[in-house]
Each structure stands twice: as C-alpha cells, then as structure tokens.
Design a protein around this motif. Structure first.
Motif, PDB file in Angstrom:
ATOM      1  N   SER A   1       0.825  -1.167   0.104  1.00 28.93           N
ATOM      2  CA  SER A   1      -0.111  -0.067   0.011  1.00 28.93           C
ATOM      3  C   SER A   1       0.876   1.116   0.152  1.00 28.93           C
ATOM      4  O   SER A   1       1.916   1.322   0.585  1.00 28.93           O
ATOM      5  CB  SER A   1      -0.929   0.163   1.152  1.00 28.93           C
ATOM      6  N   ILE A   2       0.259   2.286  -0.624  1.00 33.38           N
ATOM      7  CA  ILE A   2       0.996   3.444  -0.613  1.00 33.38           C
ATOM      8  C   ILE A   2       0.750   4.233   0.677  1.00 33.38           C
ATOM      9  O   ILE A   2      -0.282   4.390   1.154  1.00 33.38           O
ATOM     10  CB  ILE A   2       0.575   4.472  -1.652  1.00 33.38           C
TER      11      ILE A   2
ATOM     12  N   ASN B   1       2.323   2.722   3.573  1.00 35.00           N
ATOM     13  CA  ASN B   1       2.532   1.870   4.613  1.00 35.00           C
ATOM     14  C   ASN B   1       3.673   2.289   5.431  1.00 35.00           C
ATOM     15  O   ASN B   1       3.730   2.304   6.692  1.00 35.00           O
ATOM     16  CB  ASN B   1       2.971   0.281   3.768  1.00 35.00           C
TER      17      ASN B   1
ATOM     18  N   HIS C   1       8.377   0.891  -3.158  1.00 36.35           N
ATOM     19  CA  HIS C   1       7.181   1.260  -3.548  1.00 36.35           C
ATOM     20  C   HIS C   1       6.159   1.845  -2.587  1.00 36.35           C
ATOM     21  O   HIS C   1       6.204   1.209  -1.629  1.00 36.35           O
ATOM     22  CB  HIS C   1       6.439   0.245  -4.522  1.00 36.35           C
ATOM     23  N   GLY C   2       5.735   3.056  -2.651  1.00 30.37           N
ATOM     24  CA  GLY C   2       4.673   3.681  -1.592  1.00 30.37           C
ATOM     25  C   GLY C   2       5.177   4.138  -0.477  1.00 30.37           C
ATOM     26  O   GLY C   2       4.350   4.611   0.112  1.00 30.37           O
TER      27      GLY C   2
ATOM     28  N   VAL D   1       5.219  11.025  -2.930  1.00 29.42           N
ATOM     29  CA  VAL D   1       4.964   9.555  -2.948  1.00 29.42           C
ATOM     30  C   VAL D   1       5.929   9.063  -4.061  1.00 29.42           C
ATOM     31  O   VAL D   1       6.125   9.698  -5.143  1.00 29.42           O
ATOM     32  CB  VAL D   1       3.490   9.482  -3.498  1.00 29.42           C
TER      33      VAL D   1
ATOM     34  N   LEU E   1       6.727   5.962  -6.267  1.00 26.75           N
ATOM     35  CA  LEU E   1       5.915   4.884  -6.941  1.00 26.75           C
ATOM     36  C   LEU E   1       6.919   3.928  -7.859  1.00 26.75           C
ATOM     37  O   LEU E   1       7.809   4.607  -8.375  1.00 26.75           O
ATOM     38  CB  LEU E   1       4.777   5.462  -7.936  1.00 26.75           C
TER      39      LEU E   1
ATOM     40  N   LEU F   1      -4.094   9.482   1.164  1.00 21.11           N
ATOM     41  CA  LEU F   1      -3.497   8.261   0.916  1.00 21.11           C
ATOM     42  C   LEU F   1      -4.440   7.232   0.478  1.00 21.11           C
ATOM     43  O   LEU F   1      -4.296   6.458  -0.195  1.00 21.11           O
ATOM     44  CB  LEU F   1      -2.807   7.726   2.569  1.00 21.11           C
TER      45      LEU F   1
ATOM     46  N   ASN G   1      -4.349   5.283  -3.045  1.00 25.87           N
ATOM     47  CA  ASN G   1      -4.428   3.830  -3.147  1.00 25.87           C
ATOM     48  C   ASN G   1      -5.356   3.513  -4.242  1.00 25.87           C
ATOM     49  O   ASN G   1      -5.148   2.397  -5.059  1.00 25.87           O
ATOM     50  CB  ASN G   1      -4.331   3.383  -1.789  1.00 25.87           C
TER      51      ASN G   1
END
Ligand code: BT5
Length: 246
Positions: free
Chosen positions: A4-5, A7, A33-34, A65, A67, A172, A176
């Motif tokens: 998850s973005i 986390n 990532h995230g 963020v 990614l 957030l 997601n």
C-alpha cells in the motif's frame, strides 16, 4: 502490486523539498514502492521549471509519494499525472464543491488553485522505473504571501480549520484507490480525468503562439497533450506551455 501507498511514512520537521528528499532516498537505493515523505515545514518547495511552491509551516500538506511505475511504458507516463490528480481531486471533493483538474495537474476550486502536483518520472530503457509524485495541498493557510495569482485553501472555503492528519489519511486512501484503478481499469482513470477537467466543454479564452482565440476544451490525447476545438471545428493539440488559459 500489493504494497500500500503510505505503509511507510517519513515525517520530516523541516526540509528543502520533499521531492528532493525522495530523490535522495532513491539515489541511495533504499526506496520501496509506496513510501511517503511528508514535511511539516518545506522551505524550498518546487513547482514546474523554476516555479516555487509556498506553504506555511504546519498548515498544509506537503508530501511526496515514491511509486514503482515500471509497469508503464514511457509513452504512458501521463497516467501517473492522472492518478495523482484524481487522488487529490477526490480528497478535496469530499469537503467542497466545484472542484476540477486544471490541465495538466493543478487542482482548482472554481477559478482558484488549491493544490499543485509535481511529477518526476525516471525512465530505464523501454519502461519507467520510478515516479516521484509531489503534492502540495492548501489546507489551513489563510494568508498567502508569494506572488501566486489565485491560491485558496480548504480553511478559507469552509471558514474553519481542518485536522491535517485526517486530510492526509483521506489523501492516502484516495491515492491507493486511484493507483489500483490504473492497474486494473485504466479506461476509468482516463475517462474520470477527462470528464473533470477545468473548463471542459465550456467556450473560453486561450492564447497560443498565434494569439488569442476562443476554444472549447475537449480533453487529452493518449500521451496527455491537451486538445482544444475552435468554432470552425478544427482541433489543436498542445504540449505543456504551448497554450495559456486566459
Ligand atoms: C505546481 O507547480 O503547482 C507543483 C507544486 C508542487 C508542490 C509540492 S509540495 C511537495 C512536493 N515537494 C516540492 O518541492 N514540490 C512538491 P506549477 O504548476 O509550476 O505551479 C507553481 C505556481 O503556483 C507558482 O509559480 C505560483 O504562481 C503558484 N503557487 C505557489 N504556491 C502556491 C500555493 N500554495 N497555492 C496556490 N498556488 C501557488
């Protein structure tokens, strides 16, 4: 992609720019990532080219963020802009009406700018490798001191302050959801972005290298260039900076 973005969230008391900090983590090879980097104070917030981003400490959201965008071809990199714009759009639309996406990725309420997004994509060979999505969202700032022409904040529109952490959590969640949609239903991302563009379908004044004209904003093409129609039915496609909204 299962992570998850958000986390992992790195909160920085003060930093030049969260996008710079994200670049640093990436160059050190310690990124995943995230990861989200959020600044309480950002002293040299950046916009596109040489533009600056104003944000009073502890009043607004200033975050980046990171990614993993390696599933996208370079020709599809505008999808990241769309996802970011949709996430911010949906967040703001939970609080106020009249929200739109001003191409390429500012968020407006009416004719005022409430959020700016700065995307930095890296390309390796035939794919993207990562994207840094920087988001500035005006939440509780009441006075703007820079030369920004049309800033506005949620607190100005609602006549009350909001709890910053709550807006952050909503953002957030929306990020997601929008990112997940890009992976599983890109057409939805494309149509939502186009449908919610500022001035979509409204005859308005623009200027380009040939001067002023009246145009009707149609949407974007597959690489994110803006399409504007004229009264005579002709359509022109614009790269970033080739057309001004008057
Ligand atoms: C943007 O650039 O709007 C992207 C701004 C991105 C800021 C975030 S904050 C977290 C992350 N870390 C960074 O260093 N940056 C990102 P652009 O489209 O070039 O617009 C910049 C222009 O918006 C400025 O030249 C001003 O005219 C105006 N502006 C500056 N601060 C503003 C604000 N708080 N609200 C509304 N407009 C503003």
């Amino acid at each position: 992609m299962t992570v998850s973005i958000g986390n992992e969230v790195i909160i920085l008391p003060s930093i030049d720019s969260t996008n710079n900090y994200a670049s640093k983590i990436i160059s050190e090879g310690t990124w995943e990532h995230g990861i989200v980097i959020r600044a309480q104070e950002q002293v040299s917030g950046r916009g596109m080219l040489d533009n600056k981003w104003e944000s009073e400490p502890l009043k607004n959201l200033s975050l980046s963020v990171i990614l993993d965008s390696s599933f996208l071809k370079p020709s599809s990199q505008f999808e990241i802009s769309k996802v970011a714009a949709i996430a911010v759009f949906n967040t703001i639309a939970l609080f106020v009406n009249n929200v739109s996406i001003k191409w390429p990725n500012d968020i407006y309420v009416g004719d005022k700018k409430i959020s700016g997004i700065l995307i930095e994509n890296a390309i390796t060979g035939k794919h993207l490798s990562y994207s840094i999505v920087g988001i500035g969202l005006n939440v509780n700032q009441i006075e703007f001191r820079s030369k920004a022409p049309n800033p506005v904040s949620l607190a100005q529109l609602l006549s009350q302050s909001l709890v910053l952490d709550e807006v952050f959590d909503i953002l957030l969640n929306q990020f997601n959801a929008a990112f997940q949609n890009l992976i599983s239903a890109q057409e939805e991302v494309d149509s939502f972005y186009s449908e919610n563009l500022y001035r979509k379908g409204i005859w308005s004044n623009y200027s380009d290298k040939n001067g002023h004209f009246e145009g009707n904003l149609i949407g974007v093409n597959e690489i994110g260039q803006l399409i504007i129609a004229r009264r005579n039915g002709e359509q022109t496609v614009y790269h970033f900076k080739e057309v001004q909204f008057l």
